[in-house]
Scaffold this motif. Sequence first.
Motif, PDB file in Angstrom:
ATOM      1  N   ASP A   1      41.447  40.819  71.912  1.00  0.00           N
ATOM      2  CA  ASP A   1      42.113  39.711  71.213  1.00  0.00           C
ATOM      3  C   ASP A   1      42.712  38.729  72.205  1.00  0.00           C
ATOM      4  O   ASP A   1      42.616  37.508  72.037  1.00  0.00           O
ATOM      5  CB  ASP A   1      43.218  40.250  70.293  1.00  0.00           C
ATOM      6  N   VAL A   2      43.347  39.280  73.242  1.00  0.00           N
ATOM      7  CA  VAL A   2      43.949  38.429  74.283  1.00  0.00           C
ATOM      8  C   VAL A   2      42.864  37.664  75.025  1.00  0.00           C
ATOM      9  O   VAL A   2      42.972  36.451  75.255  1.00  0.00           O
ATOM     10  CB  VAL A   2      44.779  39.282  75.264  1.00  0.00           C
ATOM     11  N   HIS A   3      41.808  38.384  75.403  1.00  0.00           N
ATOM     12  CA  HIS A   3      40.694  37.721  76.102  1.00  0.00           C
ATOM     13  C   HIS A   3      40.100  36.604  75.243  1.00  0.00           C
ATOM     14  O   HIS A   3      39.777  35.527  75.750  1.00  0.00           O
ATOM     15  CB  HIS A   3      39.608  38.744  76.431  1.00  0.00           C
ATOM     16  N   ALA A   4      39.956  36.876  73.971  1.00  0.00           N
ATOM     17  CA  ALA A   4      39.379  35.876  73.073  1.00  0.00           C
ATOM     18  C   ALA A   4      40.278  34.651  72.977  1.00  0.00           C
ATOM     19  O   ALA A   4      39.793  33.514  72.923  1.00  0.00           O
ATOM     20  CB  ALA A   4      39.168  36.484  71.688  1.00  0.00           C
ATOM     21  N   CYS A   5      41.561  34.889  72.962  1.00  0.00           N
ATOM     22  CA  CYS A   5      42.507  33.769  72.902  1.00  0.00           C
ATOM     23  C   CYS A   5      42.407  32.919  74.163  1.00  0.00           C
ATOM     24  O   CYS A   5      42.450  31.686  74.108  1.00  0.00           O
ATOM     25  CB  CYS A   5      43.929  34.312  72.729  1.00  0.00           C
ATOM     26  N   ILE A   6      42.262  33.581  75.301  1.00  0.00           N
ATOM     27  CA  ILE A   6      42.104  32.855  76.570  1.00  0.00           C
ATOM     28  C   ILE A   6      40.796  32.088  76.571  1.00  0.00           C
ATOM     29  O   ILE A   6      40.712  30.952  77.056  1.00  0.00           O
ATOM     30  CB  ILE A   6      42.144  33.847  77.756  1.00  0.00           C
ATOM     31  N   ALA A   7      39.758  32.696  76.016  1.00  0.00           N
ATOM     32  CA  ALA A   7      38.402  32.135  76.094  1.00  0.00           C
ATOM     33  C   ALA A   7      38.119  31.045  75.073  1.00  0.00           C
ATOM     34  O   ALA A   7      36.969  30.653  74.896  1.00  0.00           O
ATOM     35  CB  ALA A   7      37.385  33.263  75.939  1.00  0.00           C
ATOM     36  N   LYS A   8      39.138  30.549  74.416  1.00  0.00           N
ATOM     37  CA  LYS A   8      38.910  29.426  73.501  1.00  0.00           C
ATOM     38  C   LYS A   8      38.383  28.215  74.257  1.00  0.00           C
ATOM     39  O   LYS A   8      37.620  27.418  73.720  1.00  0.00           O
ATOM     40  CB  LYS A   8      40.215  29.076  72.779  1.00  0.00           C
ATOM     41  N   ASP A   9      38.799  28.079  75.507  1.00  0.00           N
ATOM     42  CA  ASP A   9      38.275  27.006  76.354  1.00  0.00           C
ATOM     43  C   ASP A   9      36.949  27.459  76.956  1.00  0.00           C
ATOM     44  O   ASP A   9      36.814  28.619  77.369  1.00  0.00           O
ATOM     45  CB  ASP A   9      39.262  26.674  77.488  1.00  0.00           C
ATOM     46  N   GLN A  10      35.976  26.562  77.034  1.00  0.00           N
ATOM     47  CA  GLN A  10      34.657  26.907  77.536  1.00  0.00           C
ATOM     48  C   GLN A  10      34.717  27.459  78.957  1.00  0.00           C
ATOM     49  O   GLN A  10      34.019  28.410  79.300  1.00  0.00           O
ATOM     50  CB  GLN A  10      33.734  25.678  77.491  1.00  0.00           C
ATOM     51  N   GLN A  11      35.579  26.853  79.777  1.00  0.00           N
ATOM     52  CA  GLN A  11      35.691  27.294  81.163  1.00  0.00           C
ATOM     53  C   GLN A  11      36.105  28.765  81.236  1.00  0.00           C
ATOM     54  O   GLN A  11      35.506  29.569  81.946  1.00  0.00           O
ATOM     55  CB  GLN A  11      36.721  26.435  81.905  1.00  0.00           C
ATOM     56  N   HIS A  12      37.121  29.119  80.460  1.00  0.00           N
ATOM     57  CA  HIS A  12      37.619  30.487  80.477  1.00  0.00           C
ATOM     58  C   HIS A  12      36.685  31.426  79.712  1.00  0.00           C
ATOM     59  O   HIS A  12      36.628  32.622  80.014  1.00  0.00           O
ATOM     60  CB  HIS A  12      39.031  30.537  79.902  1.00  0.00           C
ATOM     61  N   PHE A  13      35.967  30.887  78.752  1.00  0.00           N
ATOM     62  CA  PHE A  13      34.989  31.695  78.033  1.00  0.00           C
ATOM     63  C   PHE A  13      33.899  32.166  78.996  1.00  0.00           C
ATOM     64  O   PHE A  13      33.559  33.347  79.050  1.00  0.00           O
ATOM     65  CB  PHE A  13      34.369  30.885  76.897  1.00  0.00           C
ATOM     66  N   ARG A  14      33.388  31.236  79.763  1.00  0.00           N
ATOM     67  CA  ARG A  14      32.358  31.571  80.748  1.00  0.00           C
ATOM     68  C   ARG A  14      32.892  32.586  81.766  1.00  0.00           C
ATOM     69  O   ARG A  14      32.218  33.564  82.101  1.00  0.00           O
ATOM     70  CB  ARG A  14      31.912  30.291  81.460  1.00  0.00           C
ATOM     71  N   GLN A  15      34.116  32.352  82.218  1.00  0.00           N
ATOM     72  CA  GLN A  15      34.736  33.244  83.199  1.00  0.00           C
ATOM     73  C   GLN A  15      34.895  34.655  82.633  1.00  0.00           C
ATOM     74  O   GLN A  15      34.627  35.648  83.313  1.00  0.00           O
ATOM     75  CB  GLN A  15      36.097  32.677  83.609  1.00  0.00           C
ATOM     76  N   LEU A  16      35.299  34.740  81.366  1.00  0.00           N
ATOM     77  CA  LEU A  16      35.481  36.037  80.727  1.00  0.00           C
ATOM     78  C   LEU A  16      34.164  36.804  80.662  1.00  0.00           C
ATOM     79  O   LEU A  16      34.101  37.987  81.022  1.00  0.00           O
ATOM     80  CB  LEU A  16      36.051  35.853  79.316  1.00  0.00           C
ATOM     81  N   VAL A  17      33.112  36.145  80.202  1.00  0.00           N
ATOM     82  CA  VAL A  17      31.827  36.823  80.041  1.00  0.00           C
ATOM     83  C   VAL A  17      31.271  37.255  81.394  1.00  0.00           C
ATOM     84  O   VAL A  17      30.726  38.350  81.540  1.00  0.00           O
ATOM     85  CB  VAL A  17      30.824  35.924  79.291  1.00  0.00           C
TER      86      VAL A  17
END
Length: 723
Positions: free
Chosen positions: A401-417
């Motif tokens: 849930d926390v990761h998903a909240c961070i990954a709302k931005d494309q930059q952080h989404f890419r970083q998360l994956v």
Amino acid sequence: MADAHFVMPAFVLRNLSDKLYEKRKNAALEVEGVVKQLASAGDHERITAVINLLTNEFTMSPQANHRKGGLIGLAAATVGLTSDASQHLEQIVPPVLNSFSDQDSRVRYYACEALYNIAKVVRGDFIVFFNQIFDALCKLSADSDANVQSAAHLLDRLVKDIVTESDQFSIEEFIPLLRERMNVLNPYVRQFLVGWITVLDSVPDIDMLGFLPDFLDGLFNMLSDSSHEIRQQADSALSEFLQEIENSPSVDYGRMVEILVQRASSSDEFTRLTAIIWINEFVKLGGDQLVPYYADILGAILPSIADKEEKIRVVARETNEELRNIKAAPSEGFDVGAILSIARRQLSSEHEATRIEALHWISTLLNRHRTEVLIYLNDILDSLLQALSDSSDKVVLLVLDVHACIAKDQQHFRQLVVFLVQNFRINNSLLEKRGALIIRRLCVLLNAERVYRELSTILEGESDLDFASIMVQALNLILLTSSELSDLRDLLKKSLVHAAGKDLFVSLYASWCHSPMAILSLCLVAQTYQHASAVIQSLVEEDINVKFLVQLDKLIRLLETPVFAYLRLQLLEPGRYIWLLKVLYGLLMLLPQQSAAFKILQTRLKTVPPYSFSGEHFKQLSSGNSYSTLMHMSGLNINEDGDVSQNDGNSHNGIDFAARLQQFEHMQHRHRLRSKEQTLSRTSPPPQMTEVKIPEETRQSGSGEGAEINRPPSRSSRRGAGQ
């Protein structure tokens, strides 16, 4: 001295040092009478001489009886002075105080008695010596002689009465003295100190609450004393102060919070409980005043949420909720970085409840102060990623849930994956045990199509081919079995008639090429049956290994699940879905006949109704001829994969199946080369370098400008037209 000896009869001085108490007492009465006469005459010079005589020749004498006589004599002189005693206290009191440390216990006893009598006479004038007297009484409270202790207690009660009546007492001068002694471990001293704190706090004109931070830690220290009485007294004093804090308009919370936070981690259960109760009250009462101390308070509360004592857990949870409900901005002193640091540290706690609440705090901060949290993202990201390996599913879901909240931005989404794939690569057990849970949850939180597209893009360029194959197989299994991905499957089913479906199919195809069985599964879901048949035909002997057969066994069993109900129903129209039949028979031919999967698929195929077209047509189809040469059935056009279409020109929906097949063959060729390299490295001696030669046909296919080096030759003989 001559005047004193002249004034004081010799027998009085002799009896004053006698070993018998009665003689000393009678001599003291004589001293009292002499001093009283001198005071009446106003002869203070001779009074001074008498006091000096008693001090120098008696209280300072090496003889114990002389010292006893001197003490009783000084007390008698004070009684004789009555109202004039204050003028001579500077001479009288110091020698008495010095006697409190005498080696002879009887001398110490008489010192207590003497000071008691002196105090009764002078009362308020006595206050100027309070600090010295308090220091002496503190030591005598722990005296080794019971009689001395008893005498000291009597004196102590009198001094307390005098202080409570006096308006000259200085609390400011007394507090440093109290603070120095608060951490003494002697139980008698502790009782003495708590008694004084309680008495002074009861005086309306003395503001003990304002100085509470100076001795609060000492009181908390007493809560773990081995004596039940001391613990009870300390608890009673603390309860009284807490009540005063609740009714006070102005309290210095800051200094006390630091003490409470430290005591909240005490090894003593009662101390921890009391500290947490105080913190709870502070949070309720202090509110915004505590904003600068939120991080410290949270650092104490989070571990207490998992305390072994239920009472502590209950209060800690209540405090945690109170703290979270107070909304403060960084401009008001709210330190987002400090709070995040505390939460991150607690992610490694051994207690699940603490880790869960730490994640709730990170989530809360993201929702309220997203910009500030992202500034510190690098500080917490590693801990959040490690938490994905947590033993608790509940923790993992919250981390996601926390990761998903961070990954709302494309930059952080890419970083998360990217980080997620890296973690799966490094930690195989994470992918095996938690891979499905993590991927499914992210698909729910961040849109399944978005997640799968990003994963596919990353895996397409993955250099570790073995890992890429395993990862793709895992993703494919999740795609086929998870209810959370039903919409994604529905979109893929429209790959031949819907632009969005086609785009998704092509996007996943690039990475699904790492696994033949994943590609076949993708084609079956997308209903690109003719292409699936071509993929089966493209497989070579090296592809049919144990791993392949294990994956094929899984696929056959999946075909019997509700997910593929539509596919089984299509078998009711074999003439319309001839390519599907060819795919299933192709899979059947790849399976060992004695395997359970062979029997399952064979049984399924036996239920297919008879073909509704001639054997010649089937022969043409089986030989690889183009589907376009087939006869029209029932007035409908049969497109590449049996899908009914009224528009021949759009039957492929823009998918270049020939290019896709070439893409698949190229990737599988890379896997075969990799497998050969691994085999050679295992069989060759360590010092010797073995060159892996690329097959001649592969080198030839790479000739020409812009050609790919490792691309295998096209196998037009294995594909129908348009593939």
